[in-house]
Design a protein around this motif. Structure first.
Motif, PDB file in Angstrom:
ATOM      1  N   ASP A   4      -5.416   8.161  -3.575  1.00 23.70           N
ATOM      2  CA  ASP A   4      -4.330   8.803  -4.668  1.00 23.70           C
ATOM      3  C   ASP A   4      -3.413   7.833  -5.016  1.00 23.70           C
ATOM      4  O   ASP A   4      -2.471   8.028  -4.411  1.00 23.70           O
ATOM      5  CB  ASP A   4      -3.809  10.289  -4.312  1.00 23.70           C
ATOM      6  CG  ASP A   4      -3.189  11.007  -5.348  1.00 23.70           C
ATOM      7  OD1 ASP A   4      -3.095  10.405  -6.400  1.00 23.70           O
ATOM      8  OD2 ASP A   4      -2.618  12.283  -5.158  1.00 23.70           O
TER       9      ASP A   4
ATOM     10  N   SER B  40      -1.390   7.959  -7.701  1.00 24.66           N
ATOM     11  CA  SER B  40      -0.380   8.684  -8.307  1.00 24.66           C
ATOM     12  C   SER B  40       0.852   8.784  -7.375  1.00 24.66           C
ATOM     13  O   SER B  40       1.801   8.570  -7.866  1.00 24.66           O
ATOM     14  CB  SER B  40      -0.622   9.840  -8.897  1.00 24.66           C
ATOM     15  OG  SER B  40      -1.071  10.886  -7.924  1.00 24.66           O
ATOM     16  N   LYS B  41       0.534   8.646  -5.890  1.00 25.51           N
ATOM     17  CA  LYS B  41       1.675   8.476  -5.038  1.00 25.51           C
ATOM     18  C   LYS B  41       1.924   7.204  -4.555  1.00 25.51           C
ATOM     19  O   LYS B  41       2.677   7.283  -3.758  1.00 25.51           O
ATOM     20  CB  LYS B  41       0.849   9.369  -3.799  1.00 25.51           C
ATOM     21  CG  LYS B  41       0.666  10.842  -3.895  1.00 25.51           C
ATOM     22  CD  LYS B  41       0.140  11.471  -2.715  1.00 25.51           C
ATOM     23  CE  LYS B  41      -0.242  12.905  -3.062  1.00 25.51           C
ATOM     24  NZ  LYS B  41      -0.585  13.799  -1.894  1.00 25.51           N
TER      25      LYS B  41
ATOM     26  N   THR C 132       2.408   1.451  -0.968  1.00 21.93           N
ATOM     27  CA  THR C 132       2.999   2.527  -0.368  1.00 21.93           C
ATOM     28  C   THR C 132       3.694   2.298   0.952  1.00 21.93           C
ATOM     29  O   THR C 132       3.831   1.001   1.233  1.00 21.93           O
ATOM     30  CB  THR C 132       1.799   3.373  -0.313  1.00 21.93           C
ATOM     31  OG1 THR C 132       2.159   4.798   0.215  1.00 21.93           O
ATOM     32  CG2 THR C 132       0.813   2.984   0.785  1.00 21.93           C
TER      33      THR C 132
ATOM     34  N   ALA D 273       1.086   8.149   2.256  1.00 23.47           N
ATOM     35  CA  ALA D 273       0.976   8.698   1.175  1.00 23.47           C
ATOM     36  C   ALA D 273       0.136   8.212   0.008  1.00 23.47           C
ATOM     37  O   ALA D 273       0.131   6.910   0.115  1.00 23.47           O
ATOM     38  CB  ALA D 273       2.556   8.477   0.349  1.00 23.47           C
ATOM     39  N   GLY D 274      -0.771   9.025  -0.280  1.00 27.85           N
ATOM     40  CA  GLY D 274      -2.029   8.524  -1.236  1.00 27.85           C
ATOM     41  C   GLY D 274      -3.166   8.131  -0.406  1.00 27.85           C
ATOM     42  O   GLY D 274      -4.322   8.059  -0.843  1.00 27.85           O
TER      43      GLY D 274
END
Length: 623
Positions: free
Chosen positions: A210, A212-213, A244, A328-329
């Motif tokens: 993901d 977007s994270k 990230t 995250a992601g």
């Protein structure tokens, strides 16, 4: 081919072997490249990128000398960044994100188009040595191929052992077997060997992430390229990387597997790269940090495979997977393959001459990770130099050595053979005492004439460099000769909050101010007219600006380099017996007898040799 006597045999087709084979063949030597798998020529075993801090300077130097790494980096690039642009030009370092599959393909196609170069797929299991001279190699099928010189570029394959958690198995790279026999023979011949470790992170399915994270990391708005040749144009489209972070939860999940980690339970005893540690090493050594950066790097234009830079690990695969899912992601991440560590044999490089020829066996050269280095760029530069010197030796010509003030390649090789290394050696700008002279922008000016003399750099390349040098020198002279009124100067100075001037002066002095750049100078009609009339390109403008702004630093470093070169010119007799110098410290005598430096300057750089010891040596030599 089995009945031929080759001028140069190169063993291994990684970055070092590919450059070595290309250099020797392009210099007219009949060359054979032997590798275990011809499908993996110049394979990017770790991250899909070339260049970076100091490494980018090395790629530019390889290109200036006529090597292939810069060209292939450009043809296979998916993103370009000039790192450290906020600092002085000595620190600027180009880096490309590469298409891994295209990189290897382009390298192979370039090599196949190279005259005088043959290929053979098989494992080399030993050398043929007669009377202290290498005369060929033996393969695992029992075939002997004769040669006048041999370059070993075995990478991580010599008795390679792969570790994933509590599992380990022989291998030189994921999916490839280890190479055996060579280490044992070299030890019998009197060589000293050691073990080193390196690692690689998991590869994951980009469709499961993901983004977007994460924080997008695009390439430069106006990308440049590596090679000084016009083989490709700068990138018009680029693929982004993403950043990230780990977290305390990720660290806790990783710590749960420490008892199964080969790095902590004692199964891995060798040293890994200090400046590229595994994720478990980072959270252990830097326990005060609650997070670490991770970079998600695409493996190519069209593939969904992603490289997780910053998450190198040898922890069990289930631990890797569970910890990454807390990043995250990465909540739904799918693995292509887990990360792993690999141990392999290397040979302390103090056993080499500056040409990378071994001191023990005539005609035998080592290049790349066999010498204790880490990184594609470090390996490629050694391969280039070993290939050049192997060809020159066979042709009975003088050897080719780069000094520390001539190239990062010179710093790298001098560090290795003078100081040795007990951990994987990586190049940094801080290792070069003349880094203001050794910039990425002037590698062609420094080295293209040398490459041309060797027969590697073309006349077209030399002419292009000379035109750039002449144009930039004339532009600098224009600034020295051209005056600007106080009123005109102050318009520009006030716009940059810089102190005004009271009288007319030369443009050079104005341009030398730290907060005035080329865009500011182009506001003067005389400057813009000169640029347009002389059709000056970006390279010339950049070169002129650096020459103006850093004139004092460059002059100072040149003077220091000239002083050093005086010591480089004082040769020490071969096989000099330092034990006779009783006024010299015992440590110095031992180190000097072991390394056998060629010059006083090299002797002065050996760890444990003091200025007083050098004075004793100079007195003995009548200096």
């Amino acid at each position: 081919m089995f009945n031929e006597v080759y001028d140069v045999i190169v063993v291994g087709a990684g970055h070092a072997g590919s450059e070595a084979a290309a250099a020797a063949a392009n210099m007219g030597s009949k060359t054979l490249l032997i590798t275990m798998n011809l499908q993996n020529i110049a394979q990017m075993s770790c991250n899909p990128a070339m260049g970076g801090i100091a490494k980018g300077q090395i790629v530019r130097e390889i290109d200036a000398l006529g090597g292939y790494s810069g060209i292939v980096s450009d043809t296979s690039a998916i993103q370009f960044k000039m790192l450290n642009k906020s600092k002085g030009p000595a620190m600027w370092s180009p880096r490309v994100q590469s298409d891994r599959m295209r990189f290897a393909e382009d390298w192979r196609l370039l090599l196949e188009q190279t005259q005088n170069l043959d290929f053979y797929q098989e494992m080399v299991s030993g050398l043929v040595v007669e009377n202290g001279k290498v005369v060929g190699v033996k393969t695992s099928l029992g075939i002997t191929v004769k040669a006048k010189s041999v370059v070993l570029t075995n990478g991580t394959f010599l008795n390679g052992l792969i570790h994933i958690g509590d599992k380990n198995f022989g291998g030189g790279r994921a999916g490839e077997r280890a190479a055996t026999g060579i280490t044992e023979q070299l030890i019998e011949l009197g060589f000293e060997s050691g073990r080193m470790k390196t690692g690689t992170p998991p590869r994951v399915d980009g469709r499961s992430l993901d983004y977007s994270k994460m924080i997008e990391q695009p390439g430069d708005l106006n990308p440049e390229k590596f090679s000084y040749l016009d083989t490709t144009k700068p990138l018009e489209n680029q693929r982004s990387c993403f950043m990230t972070y780990t977290s305390e939860k990720v660290h806790d999940l990783l710590r749960e597997g420490f008892d199964r980690s080969p790095m902590f339970n004692g199964r891995i005893k060798s040293l890994g790269p200090r400046y590229c540690p595994s994720i478990e090493d980072k959270i252990n050594r830097f326990a005060d940090k609650d997070r670490h950066q991770l970079f998600v790097e695409p493996e190519g234009w069209n593939t969904v495979e992603m490289y997780i830079n910053g998450f190198s690990t040898s922890l069990p695969e289930d631990v890797q997977f569970n910890a990454l899912r807390s990043v995250a992601g990465f909540e739904n991440v799918k693995f292509f393959r887990p990360g792993y560590a690999i141990e392999y044999d290397y040979f302390p490089p103090t056993q080499l001459k500056h040409t990378l020829e071994t001191k023990l066996v005539d005609g035998l050269y080592f290049a790349g990770q066999i010498n204790g280095t880490t990184g594609y760029e470090e390996a490629a530069s050694q391969g280039l130099m070993a290939g050049i010197n192997a060809a020159l030796k066979v042709q009975e010509k003088d050897s080719f050595i780069l000094q520390r003030n001539e190239a990062y390649i010179g710093v790298l090789i001098d560090d290795l053979i003078t100081k040795g290394t007990e951990e994987p050696y990586r190049m940094f700008t801080s290792r070069a005492e003349y880094r203001t002279l050794l910039r990425q922008d002037n590698a062609d000016i420094r080295l293209t004439p040398r490459g041309y003399d060797l027969g590697l750099a073309s006349e077209k390349r030399l002419k292009r460099m000379e035109e750039k040098l002449n144009a930039s020198n004339q532009f600098v002279q224009f600034f020295k000769d051209t005056s600007v009124t106080a009123n005109d100067a102050n318009v520009v100075l006030e716009s940059k909050n810089s102190a005004s001037v009271k009288q007319q002066g030369k443009m050079f002095k104005l341009f030398a101010r730290p907060n005035i750049d080329m865009d500011d100078m182009r506001k003067f009609e005389k400057v813009e007219t000169y640029i347009q009339e002389n059709n000056l390109d970006r390279e010339v403008l950049e070169q002129a600006e650096i020459q103006v702004k850093y004139a004092g630093y460059i002059s100072k470093e040149k003077n220091n380099a000239d002083k050093l070169n005086r010591l480089e010119n004082i040769k020490i007799p071969a096989n000099f017996n330092y034990s006779q110098l009783k006024s010299m410290s015992l440590e110095a005598r031992e180190k000097l007898n072991k390394i056998q430096p060629v010059t006083i300057s090299q002797a002065s750089r050996i760890s444990g040799v003091s200025p007083a010891d050098i004075s004793v040596l100079l007195v003995f030599m009548g200096r």
